[in-house]
Design an enzyme around this catalytic site. Structure first.
Site, PDB file in Angstrom:
ATOM      1  N   GLY A 171       0.817  -1.201   0.000  1.00  0.00           N
ATOM      2  CA  GLY A 171       0.000   0.000   0.000  1.00  0.00           C
ATOM      3  C   GLY A 171       0.844   1.241   0.000  1.00  0.00           C
ATOM      4  CE  LYS A 230      -0.302  -0.068   6.900  1.00  0.00           C
ATOM      5  NZ  LYS A 230      -1.576   0.641   7.189  1.00  0.00           N
ATOM      6  CG  ASP A 239      -9.498   5.951   5.026  1.00  0.00           C
ATOM      7  OD1 ASP A 239     -10.210   6.343   4.076  1.00  0.00           O
ATOM      8  OD2 ASP A 239      -8.368   5.466   4.863  1.00  0.00           O
TER       9      ASP A 239
END
Length: 603
Positions: free
Chosen positions: A299, A318, A415
C-alpha cells in the site's frame, strides 16, 4: 559523471583552436597571428599579409598570379617561412608568369633554375635523360610536357618529335614536380628575431609607421588547452563539491527529521507503559515473518507480510515507510487500537519502533477485505449471499458505534470504506487502518480539523466545506452510507452504464428508482434478497444526507439494520437540494489531505 563531462566540454570547446585573442576569426584562419591578418577583419594589417578564407585553408594573393595560393597552417614564425600550394593543380602551370616581385615574399631556396618547356609526342622519345623532367599535370592525350634546364645543351637531349613551348623565369625546382609545396619566406617585418625567438608576440608600435614591437608572452596551443583544462577542472571540482555539500545537507536534514519523528514516537511509547500490545524488535519481526518471505500486499504506507507467532497463531505485519508522514499515523494506529477491544475491530497484537523502523502487527484475517468480494471485474458475479452481506454491514455498524460510544473517548475513524473492512475465516467484519483517526470527548459536537482527511468518494461534504456543518462523528456515518450503497450495487458509487455512454452517480440513480416505486433488481437470486437490498439501500441513503443533522447516529443505524426494514421510509432527496454541491467521488481509492480553515472544538 556524464553531467560533469558535458560541463567540462562546454568550457573547453569555445576556445580550442582559437589563435588571435579578441578577433572573430574564420575557422580556417584560427591559430594564425601577426603579421598575417584575415582580410575580412576590420584590423590594421601589415601590407601584403592579408589572408582570405576558403572552406579549409587560408588563402594568400600574390601579384601576377592567376589563381590564389593556399597557405599551410604550420607557419614558422621564428624562421619567417611558410608553405603554399594550389589544391588539385600543379604549380608548374603558373611557372610562365610566376613572380614574387611586388610582394613581401621571396623563395626560401636561393638556388633557382630557368626552364624551357617542350611539348613531345607520346611514345616517340626516350625519357631516360635525367635533364628532361616530365610535368604530368601539363600533358594531354597524345603528348607530354617536359621541363628542360635552359642552360643544358640541346644536342645532348632527345628532342625528336618535340616542340618548344616557352621559357619560364628562374623558379625553384619544386615547382615542376607534382604534389610539391612551395616554401616562401619574408624579411619584413622582422618579428622572428626581435620577438618570436624570445617567446613574445609581435604587433604594431604605432598607428602611422610600420614599426613593430613585442607584446605579451606567447602561449602555445598546448599551454592554452592546459590552462583551460586547469580552469575547467577547478570549476568542475567546485561544482562537484557544491553538489556533495547539498547532498550531505539533504541527507542530514532527512536524518534530523527522522530523529525528531522518532523522538515523538519514543515519548508517546514512554507515556504508554501500560500498553497491552507487545513491543517487538526488528529482529523479532524478521523471525516472525521468516525474513519477510510471504508478502500479502503493498500500500501507500508500506508492505504487509504474513507471519506466525506459533503454528496456530498467524499475524499480518505491516512495515511502515519511515519517510512517510511525521509519525502521526503510527501514533494514531497504536494509540487507538491499544484502547479498542471489540469483535468488529481488528486486534493489534504488537508493534515495532526500532530506530527508524516502524511496524504494526495485527491478527491475521484470511479472507482479506470486503472490497475483494463486492467489486467484481464484470459487475455480475457475487461470491457472498445477501444474508452474509447484511451480517457484514451490521457488524461494521456495531464496530463504528463502539468507536463512537463504547470507548472512554469518542474515536472518529475518517476512512471507512470496503478496503478497510477485513474479514476473518467466518466472514466476521473487522474495522482496520486507524491512521487518520481523531479523538474527542463524547459530549463534543464537533472536532477541530485543519486538513481534510479520508478517501475520495467516501468523504462527507462538511469535511470539504463548513457550509454543510461542522465535522463530527456524523462524518463516519456518511462514509458508512457510501459503503452500504456499494455493497448493494457491487460497484463504486460512480460508474458507467452498461453501454458505457455516460457516467451514472449511483446514489442518485438508486434514489430515483425507489422514489418512483420501481424494483431495484440488483442480482436478486433468492426469496427475501430484495427486502435486504431495499433495506440496505434506504439506510445508506439516510446516512449520506448532505447535512450532518439529517443523518442518523450509528446507534440508530444498528437498530435499523437489526429490524426487518418494513417500517423504513425513504429519506428526503439529498440530490434535489439547491445548496448542495456534488462532491466528486470519481477518484477511487485515493486518500486526501487538503488544507482547510480550522474550526474550533465545541465542548
Amino acid at each position: 559523471m556524464n553531467l560533469s563531462l558535458f560541463f567540462l566540454l562546454m568550457l573547453l570547446l569555445p576556445d580550442l583552436g582559437s589563435g588571435v585573442s579578441g578577433l572573430n576569426i574564420p575557422n580556417c584562419c584560427k591559430g594564425i597571428r601577426f603579421p598575417f591578418v584575415p582580410a575580412d577583419e576590420h584590423t590594421d594589417s601589415y601590407p601584403g599579409f592579408n589572408l582570405s578564407c576558403s572552406e579549409d585553408d587560408p588563402v594568400l594573393k600574390l601579384p601576377n598570379l592567376v589563381q590564389l595560393l593556399h597557405v599551410k597552417k604550420d607557419i614558422d614564425y621564428k624562421a619567417q617561412e611558410l608553405s603554399v600550394f594550389v589544391p588539385g593543380v600543379c604549380l608548374a602551370s603558373f611557372a610562365k608568369n610566376f613572380s614574387l616581385s611586388g610582394s613581401r615574399f621571396e623563395f626560401q631556396k636561393p638556388d633557382l633554375s630557368k626552364y624551357t618547356f617542350f611539348n613531345c609526342s607520346t611514345g616517340d622519345r626516350s625519357d631516360s635523360n635525367s635533364q628532361m623532367n616530365l610535368v604530368p599535370c601539363l600533358g594531354a592525350p597524345g603528348y607530354e610536357v617536359y621541363a628542360v634546364d635552359s642552360d643544358a645543351y640541346v644536342s645532348n637531349l632527345p628532342l625528336i618529335s618535340c616542340t618548344k613551348m616557352y621559357n619560364v623565369p628562374p623558379i625553384p625546382s619544386e615547382m615542376i614536380f607534382p604534389g610539391q609545396t612551395l616554401r616562401l619566406k619574408w624579411s619584413k617585418p622582422n618579428c622572428g628575431v626581435l620577438c618570436e625567438a624570445k617567446g613574445r608576440s609581435c604587433r604594431f608600435k604605432n598607428e602611422t609607421l610600420l614599426e613593430i614591437e613585442c607584446g605579451e608572452r606567447l602561449v602555445s596551443r598546448t599551454e592554452a588547452i592546459m590552462k583551460k583544462l586547469k580552469i575547467a577542472g577547478t570549476t568542475l571540482a567546485s561544482f562537484l563539491l557544491l553538489l556533495m555539500a547539498l547532498a550531505v545537507l539533504r541527507v542530514y536534514s532527512a536524518h534530523l527529521r527522522e530523529k525528531i519523528n522518532q523522538a515523538r514516537i519514543d515519548e508517546f511509547l514512554q507515556d504508554y507503559r501500560t500498553f497491552k500490545p507487545t513491543r517487538y524488535s526488528y529482529i523479532d519481526l524478521k523471525g516472525i515473518t521468516d525474513d519477510f518471505k510471504d508478502k500479502l500486499g503493498q500500500g501507500a504506507y508500506g508492505a504487509v507480510y504474513k507471519g506466525s507467532l506459533s503454528k496456530e497463531i498467524h499475524v499480518a505485519v505491516k512495515m511502515l515507510h519511515s519517510s512517510t508522514g511525521n509519525g502521526e499515523e503510527f501514533i494514531n494506529e497504536v494509540g487507538t487500537m491499544g484502547k479498542v477491544h471489540h469483535v468488529n475491530v481488528v486486534r493489534l497484537v504488537g508493534f515495532c519502533a526500532d530506530g527508524f523502523r516502524r511496524a504494526l502487527v495485527y491478527e491475521f484475517l484470511p479472507n482479506e477485505s470486503l472490497e475483494k468480494f463486492i467489486f467484481s471485474a464484470d459487475g455480475q458475479v457475487r461470491s457472498l449471499s445477501w444474508e452474509k452481506l447484511q451480517r457484514i454491514a451490521l457488524g461494521t455498524a456495531k464496530g463504528i458505534e463502539y468507536l463512537h460510544q463504547g470507548c472512554d473517548q469518542r474515536i472518529l475513524h475518517f476512512d471507512i470504506k470496503p478496503h478497510n473492512i477485513l474479514l476473518d475465516q467466518n466472514f466476521t467484519p473487522k474495522i482496520s487502518d486507524f491512521g487518520l483517526a481523531k479523538f474527542c470527548s463524547k459530549d463534543q459536537s464537533a472536532v477541530s480539523m485543519t486538513a481534510a482527511r479520508g478517501t475520495m468518494g467516501y468523504i462527507a461534504p462538511e469535511v470539504f466545506s463548513r457550509n454543510f456543518g461542522n465535522v463530527s462523528y456524523k462524518s463516519d456515518v456518511y462514509s458508512f452510507g457510501m459503503l452500504l450503497l456499494e455493497i448493494v450495487s457491487g460497484r463504486k458509487n460512480v460508474d458507467v452504464d452498461v453501454e458505457g455512454r455516460s457516467q451514472i452517480y449511483f446514489p442518485e440513480w438508486i434514489y430515483k428508482h425507489l422514489e418512483q416505486g420501481e424494483e431495484l433488481r440488483i442480482r436478486i437470486q433468492e426469496e427475501g434478497d430484495a427486502n435486504i437490498a431495499r433495506k440496505l439501500t434506504i439506510i445508506g441513503l439516510w446516512c449520506i444526507q448532505w447535512y450532518p443533522i439529517d443523518r442518523p447516529s450509528m446507534k440508530s443505524v444498528v437498530q435499523m439494520l437489526e429490524g426487518d426494514g418494513s417500517d423504513l421510509i425513504l429519506p428526503p432527496n439529498p440530490f434535489a437540494s439547491q445548496g448542495a454541491k456534488r462532491i466528486d467521488a470519481a477518484l477511487p481509492g485515493r486518500r486526501l489531505y487538503q488544507e482547510l480553515e480550522a474550526i474550533h472544538e465545541v465542548e
